[in-house]
Every structure is written in C-alpha cells, then in structure tokens.
Enzyme design. Structure first.
Site, PDB file in Angstrom:
ATOM      1  N   ASP A  84      46.004  41.827  45.288  1.00  0.00           N
ATOM      2  CA  ASP A  84      45.572  41.430  43.957  1.00  0.00           C
ATOM      3  C   ASP A  84      45.204  42.622  43.071  1.00  0.00           C
ATOM      4  O   ASP A  84      44.625  43.603  43.541  1.00  0.00           O
ATOM      5  CB  ASP A  84      44.348  40.512  44.102  1.00  0.00           C
ATOM      6  CG  ASP A  84      43.977  39.798  42.809  1.00  0.00           C
ATOM      7  OD1 ASP A  84      44.898  39.418  42.073  1.00  0.00           O
ATOM      8  OD2 ASP A  84      42.772  39.608  42.567  1.00  0.00           O
ATOM      9  N   HIS A  85      45.520  42.512  41.785  1.00  0.00           N
ATOM     10  CA  HIS A  85      45.157  43.508  40.770  1.00  0.00           C
ATOM     11  C   HIS A  85      45.539  44.925  41.192  1.00  0.00           C
ATOM     12  O   HIS A  85      44.726  45.856  41.170  1.00  0.00           O
ATOM     13  CB  HIS A  85      43.664  43.432  40.454  1.00  0.00           C
ATOM     14  CG  HIS A  85      43.324  42.345  39.490  1.00  0.00           C
ATOM     15  ND1 HIS A  85      43.651  42.402  38.154  1.00  0.00           N
ATOM     16  CD2 HIS A  85      42.705  41.152  39.670  1.00  0.00           C
ATOM     17  CE1 HIS A  85      43.240  41.297  37.549  1.00  0.00           C
ATOM     18  NE2 HIS A  85      42.672  40.512  38.446  1.00  0.00           N
ATOM     19  N   HIS A 183      36.460  37.656  34.374  1.00  0.00           N
ATOM     20  CA  HIS A 183      36.192  38.086  35.741  1.00  0.00           C
ATOM     21  C   HIS A 183      34.689  38.290  35.970  1.00  0.00           C
ATOM     22  O   HIS A 183      33.940  38.634  35.048  1.00  0.00           O
ATOM     23  CB  HIS A 183      36.892  39.422  36.044  1.00  0.00           C
ATOM     24  CG  HIS A 183      38.384  39.319  36.100  1.00  0.00           C
ATOM     25  ND1 HIS A 183      39.207  39.825  35.123  1.00  0.00           N
ATOM     26  CD2 HIS A 183      39.213  38.785  37.030  1.00  0.00           C
ATOM     27  CE1 HIS A 183      40.468  39.616  35.446  1.00  0.00           C
ATOM     28  NE2 HIS A 183      40.498  38.988  36.600  1.00  0.00           N
ATOM     29  N   HIS A 211      42.712  33.535  36.358  1.00  0.00           N
ATOM     30  CA  HIS A 211      41.773  34.503  36.921  1.00  0.00           C
ATOM     31  C   HIS A 211      40.370  34.198  36.383  1.00  0.00           C
ATOM     32  O   HIS A 211      40.208  33.510  35.388  1.00  0.00           O
ATOM     33  CB  HIS A 211      42.169  35.927  36.529  1.00  0.00           C
ATOM     34  CG  HIS A 211      43.400  36.424  37.215  1.00  0.00           C
ATOM     35  ND1 HIS A 211      43.661  37.770  37.381  1.00  0.00           N
ATOM     36  CD2 HIS A 211      44.439  35.781  37.780  1.00  0.00           C
ATOM     37  CE1 HIS A 211      44.810  37.927  38.018  1.00  0.00           C
ATOM     38  NE2 HIS A 211      45.307  36.721  38.253  1.00  0.00           N
ATOM     39  N   THR A 236      34.007  35.977  42.818  1.00  0.00           N
ATOM     40  CA  THR A 236      32.563  36.110  42.647  1.00  0.00           C
ATOM     41  C   THR A 236      31.798  34.935  43.246  1.00  0.00           C
ATOM     42  O   THR A 236      30.702  35.120  43.787  1.00  0.00           O
ATOM     43  CB  THR A 236      32.219  36.266  41.156  1.00  0.00           C
ATOM     44  OG1 THR A 236      32.908  37.411  40.639  1.00  0.00           O
ATOM     45  CG2 THR A 236      30.727  36.453  40.941  1.00  0.00           C
TER      46      THR A 236
END
Length: 301
Positions: A84-85, A183, A211, A236
């Site tokens: 991811d990312h 995020h 996201h 999170t």
C-alpha cells in the site's frame, strides 16, 4: 487456503456491488487479528503493508510479508496481500517475490502529468509481472501528518472527467478517489460526498477504492459501498482498538511485564474491530442499480 489475489476479491465485490475490507498491518498481532476477525464473519479480507510500515520495520519488507503469507495460507477465508501507498520504485519491484498480488502505487503528490507518467510506467512494469495496480487521484490528506485539505481547495476532490482520462491513459486496475475522507482520523466524524461518488461510479469502468475509512461512521461506510466503492481501506481504527485495550489493561494491571498478556487483549480488540467494520459494509448481494461493467485487471497475481 491458497493465497487469494486482491484483483479477484475486488472484482467479485464490484460485480456484486459490495466491497472487500482491506486492513493495514504493522505487527504479527495485526495479521492474526485481521484474519481472526474476518473468519468470525466468514468474509474475505485483504492484508495491506504500507511503505511506512516497511520503513518502521527497518526498511525490510520480507519479515512481515512472509508472516502475512503464512497466516493467509492457514486462514479459513480468502486472504490477499497488498502493498500500500508505494512511492519507491525499489519497493515496488520487491512485491512479486515477496508474495504480493497487488500494489497501490502512490504518485498522487505529483502534478497531474507527472503522476500520470509515473503511474503509467509502474503499471507497465507491474502488469508484465501479473500484478494488479491501484492508484490515487485527488488529495485524500492526512498522510504522514499532513492536514486534510479544505473541501473547496484545488485537488481536494477527484474530478470525474480527469479521473476518466487518468484511468484510460494510465491503465490502472482500480482508482482510490478523494470524496471526503482523510487518512489517520481518530474520530468517526467524516462524511462522503455522495453526489460526487455517484458521478465517479457512473463514469469509470474500474473498481473504486476508499482510503481513510477509519473516519467514517457505519452508516457512511454502508452508503459509500452502495454508491460504488468496492475496496475499503482501514488502518487507524485497528491501532485505536489495540492501543485503547492495552492502555486499559496496563492501567488495571500496573505490575504487568509479560507482553503476551497485554498483546492478547490488544489483538482481541483489533479482531472485534475488524468484524464490526466488515459487517458495516453490508451483505455481498447483487444490486439492480445501474453501474457500468467493471474492467478486470490481472487476476493471476
């Protein structure tokens, strides 16, 4: 169970107008909790390793990836592994040999033309190796401590016309869209721009990804899925569950020194959070609502 691929899980979800949950993992406890939570509700799931998580693990991808693959292969539900990312091309190139079937290549920080060029190059390299590729257009915000953009700031929302051109020119298999989430939110107070999501869903022929989903209440999660989101990223929320449970345990047991004691309650709290989020996404049932056919990317990854 053999390792699943993100492409096949997301494509099935998109066809059913449902969504697959994709959880960011940092420790072995995260891996075990995500799988346990998914098994408890009999749902497929994606394990995500972010570039930030790799950096936290001294820059080494394989220890966490190997643990995730082993756990996934022992799961009672389909589990896929997603990188991811990713901003580093060097990290991207480690994905196939580490067991990843998909990558979110993140060049969204760049101006549009540079984002497109970098993403196109990543897609060409990845597709040649059977990888399914997700990209991002618009500024979701909150990554690496950055504040969210004002809703009216340039780039704070994904433009549908630009998104159509980006998907066509880049060849990506899925697109993460900026529709109001951020995020790293620690409160569930965000809301989705449902009118924009409807336009994006109607105009694009690839699955849409959300996201920053930890900041959405259950009703907004369900509405986002009904509006066309096929992959929901969560990170999170797991850390909130784990940290809160461990804090509570240590406050009640100040004499505790055995990490297994408090990691157990942290892992159990994360597993419950996983189950709750998967349930909030709603049943995987077909809808009669109109939606363009979804273009499928590589499923052999």
């Amino acid at each position: 169970m053999p390792l699943a691929t993100t492409g096949e899980l997301v494509s099935r979800a998109a066809d059913a107008r449902s969504a697959v949950a994709s959880f960011n993992i940092i420790t072995l406890e995260h891996i075990e909790a995500v799988i346990a939570g998914a098994e408890s509700v009999n749902a497929p799931v994606v394990l995500q390793v972010s570039e930030n998580a790799v950096r936290f693990r001294y820059g080494r991808l394989l220890p966490l990836a190997r643990a995730a693959v082993t756990a996934a292969e022992g799961a009672a539900v389909p589990v896929a592994l997603h990188l991811d990312h990713v901003q580093s091309d060097a990290l991207l190139r480690q994905a196939p040999d580490a067991g990843f079937g998909s990558v979110m290549y993140d060049a969204a920080r760049l101006p549009y033309a540079e984002n497109l060029a970098a993403t196109r190059a990543a897609v060409d390299w990845a597709h040649a190796r059977g990888l399914w590729i997700e990209a991002e257009l618009g500024d979701i915000g909150g990554k690496d401590g950055r504040p969210p953009l004002d809703a009216h700031a340039p780039g704070a929302r994904t433009d549908p016309d630009q998104a159509r051109a980006f998907v066509a020119d880049s060849g990506v298999d899925a697109l993460a869209v900026a529709v109001g989430t951020t995020h790293a939110m620690t409160t569930r107070t965000a809301s989705v721009d449902h009118a924009l999501l409807k336009r994006l869903s109607a105009g694009l022929d690839v699955p849409l990804v959300l996201h920053g989903s930890s900041g959405l209440p259950d009703t907004e999660l369900a509405a986002a899925v009904a509006g066309g989101i096929a992959k929901v990223n969560v990170g999170t929320a797991l850390n909130i569950a784990m940290t809160g449970a461990i804090r509570q345990y240590l406050a009640a047991h100040p004499e505790a020194v055995d990490s297994r004691r408090y990691l157990t309650v942290g892992r159990e709290a994360m597993a419950r959070a996983v189950a709750d989020i998967v349930r909030a996404l709603g049943p995987a049932e077909p809808s009669t609502a109109h939606r363009p056919p979804v273009r499928r990317g590589p499923l052999t990854s």
